[in-house]
Motif scaffolding. Structure first.
Motif, PDB file in Angstrom:
ATOM      1  N   PHE A  41       0.831  -1.209   0.000  1.00 22.73           N
ATOM      2  CA  PHE A  41       0.000   0.000   0.000  1.00 22.73           C
ATOM      3  C   PHE A  41       0.864   1.259   0.000  1.00 22.73           C
ATOM      4  N   LEU A  42       2.120   1.137   0.474  1.00 23.05           N
ATOM      5  CA  LEU A  42       2.998   2.308   0.515  1.00 23.05           C
ATOM      6  C   LEU A  42       3.237   2.879  -0.879  1.00 23.05           C
ATOM      7  N   SER A  43       3.314   2.002  -1.863  1.00 27.08           N
ATOM      8  CA  SER A  43       3.564   2.465  -3.234  1.00 27.08           C
ATOM      9  C   SER A  43       2.371   3.224  -3.804  1.00 27.08           C
ATOM     10  N   LYS A  44       1.200   3.038  -3.196  1.00 25.53           N
ATOM     11  CA  LYS A  44      -0.007   3.718  -3.677  1.00 25.53           C
ATOM     12  C   LYS A  44      -0.226   5.064  -2.994  1.00 25.53           C
ATOM     13  N   VAL A  45       0.480   5.303  -1.890  1.00 28.86           N
ATOM     14  CA  VAL A  45       0.272   6.555  -1.152  1.00 28.86           C
ATOM     15  C   VAL A  45       0.615   7.765  -2.015  1.00 28.86           C
ATOM     16  N   ASP A  46       1.646   7.639  -2.871  1.00 30.00           N
ATOM     17  CA  ASP A  46       2.021   8.748  -3.757  1.00 30.00           C
ATOM     18  C   ASP A  46       0.897   9.094  -4.732  1.00 30.00           C
ATOM     19  N   ILE A  47       0.102   8.100  -5.104  1.00 30.45           N
ATOM     20  CA  ILE A  47      -1.038   8.349  -5.995  1.00 30.45           C
ATOM     21  C   ILE A  47      -2.035   9.267  -5.291  1.00 30.45           C
ATOM     22  N   LEU A  48      -2.252   9.019  -4.001  1.00 34.00           N
ATOM     23  CA  LEU A  48      -3.155   9.869  -3.226  1.00 34.00           C
ATOM     24  C   LEU A  48      -2.563  11.258  -3.022  1.00 34.00           C
ATOM     25  N   LYS A  49      -1.251  11.325  -2.766  1.00 39.15           N
ATOM     26  CA  LYS A  49      -0.584  12.626  -2.630  1.00 39.15           C
ATOM     27  C   LYS A  49      -0.760  13.450  -3.898  1.00 39.15           C
ATOM     28  N   ASP A  50      -0.534  12.828  -5.041  1.00 42.88           N
ATOM     29  CA  ASP A  50      -0.662  13.527  -6.321  1.00 42.88           C
ATOM     30  C   ASP A  50      -2.094  14.021  -6.535  1.00 42.88           C
ATOM     31  N   TYR A  51      -3.059  13.207  -6.148  1.00 45.82           N
ATOM     32  CA  TYR A  51      -4.459  13.596  -6.332  1.00 45.82           C
ATOM     33  C   TYR A  51      -4.820  14.781  -5.437  1.00 45.82           C
ATOM     34  N   MET A  52      -4.349  14.757  -4.193  1.00 44.48           N
ATOM     35  CA  MET A  52      -4.626  15.875  -3.290  1.00 44.48           C
ATOM     36  C   MET A  52      -3.953  17.155  -3.782  1.00 44.48           C
ATOM     37  N   ASN A  53      -2.749  17.034  -4.313  1.00 47.22           N
ATOM     38  CA  ASN A  53      -2.068  18.204  -4.895  1.00 47.22           C
ATOM     39  C   ASN A  53      -2.831  18.738  -6.103  1.00 47.22           C
ATOM     40  N   PHE A  54      -3.354  17.816  -6.904  1.00 45.52           N
ATOM     41  CA  PHE A  54      -4.149  18.188  -8.074  1.00 45.52           C
ATOM     42  C   PHE A  54      -5.402  18.954  -7.640  1.00 45.52           C
ATOM     43  N   LEU A  55      -6.068  18.478  -6.597  1.00 44.34           N
ATOM     44  CA  LEU A  55      -7.273  19.156  -6.094  1.00 44.34           C
ATOM     45  C   LEU A  55      -6.939  20.524  -5.514  1.00 44.34           C
ATOM     46  N   ASP A  56      -5.801  20.618  -4.825  1.00 44.83           N
ATOM     47  CA  ASP A  56      -5.362  21.922  -4.285  1.00 44.83           C
ATOM     48  C   ASP A  56      -5.135  22.921  -5.414  1.00 44.83           C
ATOM     49  N   LYS A  57      -4.541  22.434  -6.481  1.00 44.15           N
ATOM     50  CA  LYS A  57      -4.269  23.303  -7.634  1.00 44.15           C
ATOM     51  C   LYS A  57      -5.583  23.794  -8.250  1.00 44.15           C
ATOM     52  N   LEU A  58      -6.535  22.902  -8.418  1.00 46.60           N
ATOM     53  CA  LEU A  58      -7.835  23.299  -8.973  1.00 46.60           C
ATOM     54  C   LEU A  58      -8.541  24.297  -8.062  1.00 46.60           C
ATOM     55  N   GLU A  59      -8.406  24.076  -6.763  1.00 48.91           N
ATOM     56  CA  GLU A  59      -9.048  24.971  -5.803  1.00 48.91           C
ATOM     57  C   GLU A  59      -8.479  26.382  -5.918  1.00 48.91           C
ATOM     58  N   LYS A  60      -7.165  26.482  -6.045  1.00 42.59           N
ATOM     59  CA  LYS A  60      -6.532  27.800  -6.187  1.00 42.59           C
ATOM     60  C   LYS A  60      -6.972  28.467  -7.485  1.00 42.59           C
ATOM     61  N   GLU A  61      -7.052  27.692  -8.540  1.00 41.22           N
ATOM     62  CA  GLU A  61      -7.492  28.248  -9.828  1.00 41.22           C
ATOM     63  C   GLU A  61      -8.915  28.788  -9.735  1.00 41.22           C
ATOM     64  N   SER A  62      -9.756  28.031  -9.018  1.00 37.42           N
ATOM     65  CA  SER A  62     -11.169  28.436  -8.926  1.00 37.42           C
ATOM     66  C   SER A  62     -11.348  29.737  -8.156  1.00 37.42           C
ATOM     67  N   LYS A  63     -10.353  30.077  -7.325  1.00 39.86           N
ATOM     68  CA  LYS A  63     -10.432  31.301  -6.510  1.00 39.86           C
ATOM     69  C   LYS A  63      -9.639  32.467  -7.114  1.00 39.86           C
ATOM     70  N   SER A  64      -8.954  32.205  -8.181  1.00 43.89           N
ATOM     71  CA  SER A  64      -8.074  33.233  -8.742  1.00 43.89           C
ATOM     72  C   SER A  64      -8.857  34.343  -9.452  1.00 43.89           C
ATOM     73  N   LYS A  65      -8.220  35.519  -9.557  1.00 44.84           N
ATOM     74  CA  LYS A  65      -8.849  36.650 -10.262  1.00 44.84           C
ATOM     75  C   LYS A  65      -9.096  36.305 -11.719  1.00 44.84           C
ATOM     76  N   LYS A  66      -8.160  35.557 -12.285  1.00 43.35           N
ATOM     77  CA  LYS A  66      -8.305  35.175 -13.689  1.00 43.35           C
ATOM     78  C   LYS A  66      -9.587  34.379 -13.865  1.00 43.35           C
ATOM     79  N   ASN A  67      -9.863  33.535 -12.939  1.00 50.58           N
ATOM     80  CA  ASN A  67     -11.049  32.705 -13.038  1.00 50.58           C
ATOM     81  C   ASN A  67     -12.322  33.529 -12.879  1.00 50.58           C
TER      82      ASN A  67
END
Length: 224
Positions: free
Chosen positions: A40-66
């Motif tokens: 399961f340790l090898s899969k934890v990075d998949i979850l890390k990447d997904y959470m980072n992806f969601l954080d990025k989308l969240e920032k975009e959704s709040k940006s002035k450009k958006n």
């Protein structure tokens, strides 16, 4: 912020916290050979990447450009981006990590005699282990068996996995009829070339093995 982004972050936040802390602890306390057994340790990075992806989308959704994009009706479809990101493989791994977050193995620093991560099915996780030769797992599977032409759907209440002195594994399953609670069975489960088998554990016309396995289920903590 997109409702979907918020839902996904809420869904995986606790799983992420539990598994990342467990992962960090295990990496400090176990050697490389033992870490390899915790697949399961090898899969934890998949979850890390997904959470980072969601954080990025969240920032975009709040940006002035958006905000400007919304004014010109060019709002990004965040749901579509999430759906595109979540391939079948990523979805499968994330669902499995949800199970792993409940698994007793995730915090275990003992030498693993059972190699359970490699034998764990998609919908199950370990609820008890004697750290020698027996494991009890939980899952939410149902299986369909037949009594003549009658189709019976059973709830899987747990799997008992035993390892013998030669290192061979045997898996038993505890079943309860979905329509008749008193119709309960313990069967030996095996799978070969994709074909699943459910065989009786009664041998030599005696109940000894059935009683032994039932007692082992109870000893390992199964409650039905």
């Amino acid at each position: 912020m997109s409702i979907r982004i918020e839902e996904e972050k809420n869904k995986y936040n606790k799983i992420y916290t539990d598994l990342v802390f467990a992962s960090d602890d295990l990496k400090q306390m176990l050697d490389k050979d033992e870490l390899k057994k915790r697949s399961f340790l090898s899969k934890v990075d998949i979850l890390k990447d997904y959470m980072n992806f969601l954080d990025k989308l969240e920032k975009e959704s709040k940006s002035k450009k958006n905000i400007l994009s919304k004014l010109f009706n060019k709002k990004e479809d965040y749901d579509l981006q999430i759906d595109k990101y979540l391939t079948d493989e990523k979805n499968m791994n994330l669902k499995k990590l949800d199970k792993c977050s409940n698994c007793k193995c995730k915090n275990c620093v003992s030498k693993c005699e059972m190699y359970q991560c490699f034998n764990c099915r998609e919908n199950e996780y370990v609820v008890e282990c004697n750290k020698v030769n027996s494991i009890l797992t939980n899952c939410n599977d149902t299986i369909t068996l037949y009594n003549g032409n009658e189709k019976i759907i059973f709830y899987v209440k747990g799997y008992l996995i035993e390892k013998d002195e030669e290192g061979n594994y045997t898996r038993y399953v505890y079943l309860i009829d979905s329509k008749d609670y008193d119709n309960q069975h313990i069967l030996k489960y095996s799978k070969f070339k994709g074909e699943e088998r459910y065989d009786s554990v009664i041998t030599d016309d005696t109940q000894y093995e059935l009683v032994r396995i039932n007692n082992k289920f109870i000893e390992m903590g199964l409650r039905v």
